[in-house]
Design an enzyme around this catalytic site. Structure first.
Site, PDB file in Angstrom:
ATOM      1  N   ASP A 129       0.886  -1.330   0.049  1.00  0.00           N
ATOM      2  CA  ASP A 129       0.227   0.133  -0.015  1.00  0.00           C
ATOM      3  C   ASP A 129       0.833   1.195   0.016  1.00  0.00           C
ATOM      4  O   ASP A 129       1.900   1.314   0.336  1.00  0.00           O
ATOM      5  CB  ASP A 129      -0.838  -0.015   1.328  1.00  0.00           C
ATOM      6  CG  ASP A 129      -2.019  -0.882   1.092  1.00  0.00           C
ATOM      7  OD1 ASP A 129      -2.140  -1.808   0.278  1.00  0.00           O
ATOM      8  OD2 ASP A 129      -2.750  -0.830   2.331  1.00  0.00           O
ATOM      9  N   ARG A 179      -0.794  -0.731  -8.790  1.00  0.00           N
ATOM     10  CA  ARG A 179      -2.350  -0.359  -8.406  1.00  0.00           C
ATOM     11  C   ARG A 179      -2.241   1.165  -8.410  1.00  0.00           C
ATOM     12  O   ARG A 179      -1.858   1.617  -7.455  1.00  0.00           O
ATOM     13  CB  ARG A 179      -2.482  -1.001  -7.230  1.00  0.00           C
ATOM     14  CG  ARG A 179      -3.769  -0.481  -6.808  1.00  0.00           C
ATOM     15  CD  ARG A 179      -4.236  -0.558  -5.240  1.00  0.00           C
ATOM     16  NE  ARG A 179      -4.248  -1.812  -4.772  1.00  0.00           N
ATOM     17  CZ  ARG A 179      -3.704  -2.119  -3.605  1.00  0.00           C
ATOM     18  NH1 ARG A 179      -3.415  -1.396  -2.711  1.00  0.00           N
ATOM     19  NH2 ARG A 179      -3.462  -3.130  -2.985  1.00  0.00           N
TER      20      ARG A 179
HETATM   21  C1  LIG Z   1      -8.356  -1.635  -3.876  1.00  0.00           C
HETATM   22  C2  LIG Z   1      -7.712  -0.365  -3.155  1.00  0.00           C
HETATM   23  C3  LIG Z   1      -6.881  -0.151  -2.692  1.00  0.00           C
HETATM   24  C4  LIG Z   1      -6.426   1.237  -2.043  1.00  0.00           C
HETATM   25  N1  LIG Z   1      -5.049   1.558  -1.548  1.00  0.00           N
HETATM   26  C5  LIG Z   1      -4.747   2.656  -1.376  1.00  0.00           C
HETATM   27  C6  LIG Z   1      -3.348   2.937  -0.849  1.00  0.00           C
HETATM   28  O1  LIG Z   1      -2.692   2.062  -0.873  1.00  0.00           O
HETATM   29  N2  LIG Z   1      -3.102   4.312  -0.475  1.00  0.00           N
HETATM   30  C7  LIG Z   1      -4.121   5.225  -0.606  1.00  0.00           C
HETATM   31  O2  LIG Z   1      -4.038   6.437  -0.484  1.00  0.00           O
HETATM   32  N3  LIG Z   1      -5.338   5.053  -0.992  1.00  0.00           N
HETATM   33  C8  LIG Z   1      -5.685   3.712  -1.425  1.00  0.00           C
HETATM   34  N4  LIG Z   1      -7.042   3.604  -1.785  1.00  0.00           N
HETATM   35  C9  LIG Z   1      -8.168   4.348  -1.653  1.00  0.00           C
HETATM   36  C10 LIG Z   1      -8.113   5.290  -2.850  1.00  0.00           C
HETATM   37  O3  LIG Z   1      -7.054   6.413  -2.733  1.00  0.00           O
HETATM   38  C11 LIG Z   1      -9.475   6.366  -2.731  1.00  0.00           C
HETATM   39  O4  LIG Z   1      -9.441   7.025  -1.616  1.00  0.00           O
HETATM   40  C12 LIG Z   1     -10.698   5.561  -2.731  1.00  0.00           C
HETATM   41  O5  LIG Z   1     -10.579   4.503  -3.615  1.00  0.00           O
HETATM   42  C13 LIG Z   1     -11.782   6.460  -3.286  1.00  0.00           C
HETATM   43  O6  LIG Z   1     -11.656   7.115  -4.542  1.00  0.00           O
HETATM   44  P1  LIG Z   1     -12.301   6.629  -5.835  1.00  0.00           P
HETATM   45  O7  LIG Z   1     -11.340   6.179  -6.732  1.00  0.00           O
HETATM   46  O8  LIG Z   1     -13.204   5.245  -5.458  1.00  0.00           O
HETATM   47  O9  LIG Z   1     -13.130   7.520  -6.320  1.00  0.00           O
HETATM   48  P2  LIG Z   1     -14.169   8.881  -5.959  1.00  0.00           P
HETATM   49  O10 LIG Z   1     -14.309   9.630  -6.923  1.00  0.00           O
HETATM   50  O11 LIG Z   1     -13.753   9.283  -4.642  1.00  0.00           O
HETATM   51  O12 LIG Z   1     -15.313   8.083  -5.865  1.00  0.00           O
HETATM   52  C14 LIG Z   1     -16.174   7.498  -6.906  1.00  0.00           C
HETATM   53  C15 LIG Z   1     -17.581   6.896  -6.469  1.00  0.00           C
HETATM   54  O13 LIG Z   1     -17.139   5.551  -5.726  1.00  0.00           O
HETATM   55  C16 LIG Z   1     -18.312   5.486  -4.694  1.00  0.00           C
HETATM   56  N5  LIG Z   1     -17.319   5.530  -3.600  1.00  0.00           N
HETATM   57  C17 LIG Z   1     -15.868   6.027  -3.503  1.00  0.00           C
HETATM   58  N6  LIG Z   1     -15.629   6.027  -2.123  1.00  0.00           N
HETATM   59  C18 LIG Z   1     -16.580   5.341  -1.676  1.00  0.00           C
HETATM   60  C19 LIG Z   1     -16.807   5.200  -0.022  1.00  0.00           C
HETATM   61  N7  LIG Z   1     -15.752   5.044   0.987  1.00  0.00           N
HETATM   62  N8  LIG Z   1     -18.225   4.627   0.292  1.00  0.00           N
HETATM   63  C20 LIG Z   1     -19.147   4.465  -0.565  1.00  0.00           C
HETATM   64  N9  LIG Z   1     -18.992   4.851  -1.754  1.00  0.00           N
HETATM   65  C21 LIG Z   1     -17.812   5.258  -2.265  1.00  0.00           C
HETATM   66  C22 LIG Z   1     -19.051   6.835  -4.757  1.00  0.00           C
HETATM   67  O14 LIG Z   1     -20.044   6.251  -5.423  1.00  0.00           O
HETATM   68  C23 LIG Z   1     -18.279   7.818  -5.704  1.00  0.00           C
HETATM   69  O15 LIG Z   1     -19.182   8.627  -6.187  1.00  0.00           O
HETATM   70  C24 LIG Z   1      -7.379   2.159  -2.219  1.00  0.00           C
HETATM   71  C25 LIG Z   1      -8.464   1.997  -2.811  1.00  0.00           C
HETATM   72  C26 LIG Z   1      -8.915   0.832  -3.578  1.00  0.00           C
HETATM   73  C27 LIG Z   1     -10.050   0.534  -4.277  1.00  0.00           C
END
Ligand SMILES: Cc1cc2nc3c(=O)[nH]c(=O)nc-3n(C[C@H](O)[C@H](O)[C@H](O)COP(=O)(O)OP(=O)(O)OC[C@H]3O[C@@H](n4cnc5c(N)ncnc54)[C@H](O)[C@@H]3O)c2cc1C
Length: 306
Positions: A129, A179
Site C-alpha cells: 500500500d 495499483r
Molecule cells: C483496492 C484499493 C486499494 C487502495 N489502496 C490505497 C492505498 O494504498 N493508498 C491510498 O492512499 N489509497 C488507497 N485506496 C483509496 C483510494 O486512494 C481512494 O481514496 C478511494 O478509492 C476513493 O476514491 P475512488 O477512486 O473510488 O473515487 P471517488 O471519486 O472518491 O469515488 C467514485 C465513486 O465511488 C463511490 N465511493 C468511493 N468511495 C466510497 C466510499 N468510501 N463509500 C461509498 N462509496 C464510495 C462513490 O459512489 C463515488 O461517487 C485504495 C482503494 C482501493 C479501491
C-alpha cells in the site's frame, strides 16, 4: 468535512475511544466482513462464485514496537497459506508502517521479502500500500529493492501526487505491478492535486501512460484501484483503441463498495479483485473511508438507532 474526518483518522484519543463504541463497530461492518481472518476468507469464497478474486489485508499502521511487526508478518504468512488452501485467487496487501517502517527499514524489507517468498510459492502477489507522503520516497525505494529479487510484488501509487508520473517512468524498467489509486490522505496543494477534477484527470493520464508503455512492449501489471466506474469505462475504451485485451488492466475495489458494479464488470469479462480487510485496528482506515464519501457518516450515525 473531508479534512475533519482525515484529522479524526490521525487522532489517538479519538482512535482509542471511538473504536470501542458499539455503534462504530456495527457501522464498520459495512466495509469489512469481520475482525478475524476467517471472515475475510469466507467473503473470498463467496466472491469466487461471482468470478471475483480478492486481495486480503490486515488493518493496522504505524506500529511502535518491532515485536508487533513480527506478529503481523507471521499472521500474513499463515494467511497466504490459508488463501491457497481454500483455492482462492487471492493476493495480500500490506502497509509498510505496520511492518515497522518507522522503526527499522532493513527489518521491514526483510519482512516484505519473507511475505513475497511465501506468496511466490503459492503463485500469489504481495502488494504494498502507499501511505501518507512522508513515506512515499521510502516506500518506492523499498519496492525497488524488493522487486529486483521478487517479481511477484506490486506497489500502490497515488494519482493526486504531482510526482507520480515521474515515479511510473522510474519504475517501468523493473516490469512493475502498479495499483493506481486516487489517494486517501490529506496532502498539501504544494505536492498534490486538490480538486476531484484534477485528481481524475491525473488518474486517466497515468493510466493511459501505463497502457501506452504496455502497448509499446513493456511488461507490467496494471490495477486500477477505484470505484469510479465512469473513469474505468473511459480507460476501457482507450484499451480498445490500442487493441489490447480487456484483461490489460484489472479493477480493484473495496469490500462493501459498489458491489453491483464489481459483479457487472466481472460478468463483462474484466478482471475484478475485491480488497477484503480484517483486524481490530480498523479506526483510521474506516475514517478514511468516511472521508471519501461523507454521506457514509449518516450511515454510521444511523447505527446509533436501536
Ligand atoms: C483496492 C484499493 C486499494 C487502495 N489502496 C490505497 C492505498 O494504498 N493508498 C491510498 O492512499 N489509497 C488507497 N485506496 C483509496 C483510494 O486512494 C481512494 O481514496 C478511494 O478509492 C476513493 O476514491 P475512488 O477512486 O473510488 O473515487 P471517488 O471519486 O472518491 O469515488 C467514485 C465513486 O465511488 C463511490 N465511493 C468511493 N468511495 C466510497 C466510499 N468510501 N463509500 C461509498 N462509496 C464510495 C462513490 O459512489 C463515488 O461517487 C485504495 C482503494 C482501493 C479501491
Amino acid at each position: 468535512m473531508r479534512r475533519i474526518l482525515l484529522w479524526m483518522a490521525g487522532n489517538p484519543w479519538l482512535r482509542y475511544h471511538l473504536s470501542r463504541l458499539g455503534f462504530a463497530r456495527r457501522a464498520v461492518l459495512r466495509f469489512m466482513p469481520g475482525e478475524d481472518p476467517d471472515s475475510a476468507l469466507r467473503a473470498g469464497a463467496q466472491f469466487k462464485q461471482d468470478g471475483i478474486a480478492v486481495v486480503v489485508t490486515r488493518l493496522g499502521e504505524n506500529i511502535t514496537r518491532l515485536d508487533e511487526a513480527n506478529e503481523v508478518a507471521e499472521d500474513y504468512l499463515g494467511l497466504i497459506a490459508s488463501i491457497s488452501a481454500q483455492g482462492l485467487d487471492g493476493d495480500i496487501s500490506v502497509k509498510l508502517t505496520q511492518l515497522g517502517l518507522d522503526l527499522d527499514v532493513d527489518r521491514t524489507t526483510a519482512h516484505v521479502e519473507r511475505l513475497a517468498d511465501r506468496a511466490a510459492s503459492f503463485g500469489k502477489t504481495a502488494w504494498i500500500d502507499m501511505e501518507g507522503s512522508a513515506y512515499t520516497d521510502k516506500t518506492i525505494a523499498l519496492y525497488e529493492r524488493v522487486k529486483a529479487r521478487h517479481p511477484n510484488t506490486g506497489l500502490c501509487l497515488q494519482a493526486y501526487l504531482h510526482r507520480t508520473g515521474a515515479d511510473v517512468q522510474r519504475l517501468l524498467p523493473l516490469e512493475p505491478s502498479i495499483r493506481l489509486v486516487k489517494g486517501a490522505y490529506a496532502e498539501p496543494a504544494s505536492i498534490a492535486y486538490q480538486s476531484k477534477r484534477d485528481v481524475d484527470t491525473s488518474f486517466v493520464a497515468l493510466a493511459i501512460s501505463m497502457l501506452d508503455a504496455m502497448r509499446a512492449g513493456r511488461k507490467m501489471r496494471i490495477a486500477l484501484g477505484t470505484h469510479d466506474v465512469a473513469l474505468i469505462s473511459q480507460i476501457a475504451t482507450y484499451v480498445e483503441t490500442l487493441r489490447l485485451p480487456k484483461t490489460a488492466f484489472e479493477v480493484q475495489m473495496l469490500y462493501g463498495i459498489r458491489m453491483d458494479e464489481q459483479r457487472r464488470l466481472a460478468r463483462e469479462g474484466f478482471t475484478v479483485r475485491d480488497l477484503v480487510c480484517y483486524g481490530a485496528a480498523w479506526y483510521p482506515w474506516y475514517m478514511r473511508r468516511l472521508a471519501e464519501r461523507p454521506a457514509n457518516v449518516l450511515f454510521a450515525l444511523r447505527q446509533l438507532l436501536p
